[in-house]
Design a protein around this motif. Structure first.
Motif, PDB file in Angstrom:
ATOM      1  N   GLU A  29       0.814  -1.212   0.000  1.00 22.65           N
ATOM      2  CA  GLU A  29       0.000   0.000   0.000  1.00 22.65           C
ATOM      3  C   GLU A  29       0.851   1.268   0.000  1.00 22.65           C
ATOM      4  OE1 GLU A  29      -2.630  -0.605   3.311  1.00 22.65           O
ATOM      5  OE2 GLU A  29      -4.208  -1.437   2.004  1.00 22.65           O
ATOM      6  N   LEU A  32       1.490   1.724  -3.577  1.00 17.64           N
ATOM      7  CA  LEU A  32       0.299   2.086  -4.345  1.00 17.64           C
ATOM      8  C   LEU A  32      -0.077   3.546  -4.139  1.00 17.64           C
ATOM      9  CD1 LEU A  32      -1.983  -1.075  -3.948  1.00 17.64           C
ATOM     10  CD2 LEU A  32      -0.308  -0.537  -5.744  1.00 17.64           C
ATOM     11  N   ARG A  33       0.202   4.081  -2.965  1.00 13.94           N
ATOM     12  CA  ARG A  33      -0.082   5.501  -2.716  1.00 13.94           C
ATOM     13  C   ARG A  33       0.742   6.403  -3.637  1.00 13.94           C
ATOM     14  NH1 ARG A  33      -0.758   3.795   2.793  1.00 13.94           N
ATOM     15  NH2 ARG A  33       1.451   4.157   3.279  1.00 13.94           N
ATOM     16  N   SER A  35       1.368   5.366  -6.717  1.00 11.85           N
ATOM     17  CA  SER A  35       1.000   4.849  -8.051  1.00 11.85           C
ATOM     18  C   SER A  35       2.141   4.080  -8.700  1.00 11.85           C
ATOM     19  CB  SER A  35       0.550   5.993  -8.975  1.00 11.85           C
ATOM     20  OG  SER A  35      -0.614   6.597  -8.464  1.00 11.85           O
ATOM     21  N   ARG A  37       4.500   0.140  -8.182  1.00 10.74           N
ATOM     22  CA  ARG A  37       4.463  -1.186  -7.568  1.00 10.74           C
ATOM     23  C   ARG A  37       5.846  -1.585  -7.075  1.00 10.74           C
ATOM     24  NH1 ARG A  37       0.985  -3.894 -12.409  1.00 10.74           N
ATOM     25  NH2 ARG A  37       1.212  -5.843 -11.240  1.00 10.74           N
ATOM     26  N   ARG A  42       4.316   0.659 -13.410  1.00 15.75           N
ATOM     27  CA  ARG A  42       3.091   1.421 -13.206  1.00 15.75           C
ATOM     28  C   ARG A  42       1.947   0.450 -12.914  1.00 15.75           C
ATOM     29  NH1 ARG A  42       5.100   3.222 -17.934  1.00 15.75           N
ATOM     30  NH2 ARG A  42       3.345   2.304 -19.084  1.00 15.75           N
ATOM     31  N   LEU A  43       0.855   0.932 -12.359  1.00 21.87           N
ATOM     32  CA  LEU A  43      -0.234   0.041 -11.942  1.00 21.87           C
ATOM     33  C   LEU A  43      -0.811  -0.731 -13.123  1.00 21.87           C
ATOM     34  CD1 LEU A  43      -2.189   2.142  -9.274  1.00 21.87           C
ATOM     35  CD2 LEU A  43      -0.090   0.815  -9.052  1.00 21.87           C
ATOM     36  N   ASP A 228      -9.012   1.202  -4.611  1.00 17.64           N
ATOM     37  CA  ASP A 228      -9.241   1.920  -5.864  1.00 17.64           C
ATOM     38  C   ASP A 228      -8.158   1.631  -6.900  1.00 17.64           C
ATOM     39  OD1 ASP A 228     -11.509   3.156  -4.845  1.00 17.64           O
ATOM     40  OD2 ASP A 228     -10.346   4.815  -3.979  1.00 17.64           O
ATOM     41  N   SER A 229      -7.271   0.689  -6.613  1.00 20.89           N
ATOM     42  CA  SER A 229      -6.149   0.411  -7.510  1.00 20.89           C
ATOM     43  C   SER A 229      -6.411  -0.833  -8.349  1.00 20.89           C
ATOM     44  CB  SER A 229      -4.853   0.217  -6.713  1.00 20.89           C
ATOM     45  OG  SER A 229      -4.525   1.380  -5.990  1.00 20.89           O
ATOM     46  N   LEU A 231      -4.209  -3.432 -10.627  1.00 24.46           N
ATOM     47  CA  LEU A 231      -2.844  -3.842 -10.926  1.00 24.46           C
ATOM     48  C   LEU A 231      -2.865  -4.874 -12.059  1.00 24.46           C
ATOM     49  CD1 LEU A 231      -2.905  -2.843  -7.889  1.00 24.46           C
ATOM     50  CD2 LEU A 231      -0.865  -4.221  -7.556  1.00 24.46           C
ATOM     51  N   THR A 271     -15.070  -0.530 -12.552  1.00 19.99           N
ATOM     52  CA  THR A 271     -13.798  -1.241 -12.408  1.00 19.99           C
ATOM     53  C   THR A 271     -13.651  -2.296 -13.500  1.00 19.99           C
ATOM     54  OG1 THR A 271     -13.755  -0.902 -10.008  1.00 19.99           O
ATOM     55  CG2 THR A 271     -12.403  -2.690 -10.884  1.00 19.99           C
TER      56      THR A 271
END
Length: 304
Positions: A29, A32-33, A35, A37, A42-43, A228-229, A231, A271
């Motif tokens: 996390e 992820l904050r 954006s 990994r 990138r996600l 909200d992510s 991957l 999503t």
């Protein structure tokens, strides 16, 4: 660099690795904050993918696929069979997905991996329902003889997105598949014929070796969903932390072939649409990778 600085850097790396192992969710996390990994992707970015055709010389079609550190080997062997009465002018496909103990420390010797039969069934469903194969092309003599394609997919290294890598290897193996020459004996038995000598010695059912005409090719993308992510193409580490995932399969024309969501939390329609959008981008890249591998193999064949 002084010894003290080097020791401090090593200690810092050890602290980060310890935090990663002890608090995997918090570690993820934190990335992820920002954006990004843990592997710096990138996600929505998939891992580097390579396709090598003809990896198994004894097979009629084969491919080795690497998706990051995940590696899959697909091999196709053709055998002559008597077609069932309900489909006398069609061949068939039998799919088996294998996870030997070498592919992951989670797979124990003597115990079949729980994921293997699930992936086998999913692969077979997609191969048949996508329309990639015209089973009539596998017919030799209507009502008497047709090909059965035994497709075996071996997971050589399991580092996430196993279905994606397996399906890519399946598609690549079928693009490499070459239908052998066959003849009919005096006893009515159909057998394969090899070499130029066989061409002159036997009366052939099919005059030339040929490739299958592939229809719309299915391309997959698995997305792990966390808050909200989204991957794309999760690693084994990410899959072990995130419970919810969605696998989208689109064909080369952009049509939806299947959506799989094995458990986990509820995913909103927005999503799902975002996952489909990522799958469309991924499909275009995979199509280019596959075409490049086919062209490279053709160039090698021409020089031999």
């Amino acid at each position: 660099m002084t010894d003290a600085t080097a020791a401090g850097g090593l200690a810092g790396e050890m602290e980060v690795e310890a935090y990663r192992r002890l608090f995997p969710l918090a570690f993820l996390e934190r990335h992820l904050r920002e954006s990004v990994r843990p592997d710096a992707r990138r996600l929505g970015e998939a891992r580097a993918t390579t396709v090598a055709l003809g990896a198994v010389s004894s097979a009629h079609g084969s491919a080795l696929v690497r998706l990051g550190d995940t590696a899959m080997l697909a091999s196709i062997k053709l055998e002559v069979m008597s077609p069932p009465a309900e489909t006398p002018d069609e061949g068939s496909v039998a799919v088996e997905f294998h996870m030997p103990p070498i592919c992951s420390p989670l797979v124990r010797p003597g115990r079949p991996a729980e994921a293997a039969p699930v992936i086998s069934k999913a692969l077979e469903d997609v191969v048949i329902s996508s329309g990639m194969l015209n089973l009539k092309e596998l017919c030799l003599i209507s009502g008497k003889a047709s090909w059965v394609a035994y497709l075996d997919v071996y997971c050589l290294n399991a580092d996430g997105s196993l279905f994606d890598a397996a399906l890519i290897s399946v598609v690549a193996a079928f693009s490499h598949l070459e239908i052998p020459l066959v003849s009919v004996g005096d006893d009515g038995r159909v057998f394969t014929v090899g070499g130029n000598e066989g061409k002159t010695k036997y009366e052939l059912v099919n005059r030339e070796k040929r490739k299958l005409t592939l229809g719309d090719i299915p391309f997959p993308l698995t997305c792990a969903l966390h808050k909200d992510s989204i991957l794309a193409d999760p690693t084994a580490e990410e899959e072990s932390i995130i419970e919810t995932s969605v696998t989208v399969v689109l064909d080369s024309s952009g049509r939806l072939v299947s959506i799989q969501k094995p458990g986990g939390g509820v995913a909103s329609m927005s999503t799902i649409k975002a996952c489909i959008s990522l799958a469309k981008e991924r499909g275009q890249k995979l199509k280019e990778i596959l075409m490049d591998s086919v062209e490279a193999t053709m160039e090698v064949d021409q020089t031999d």
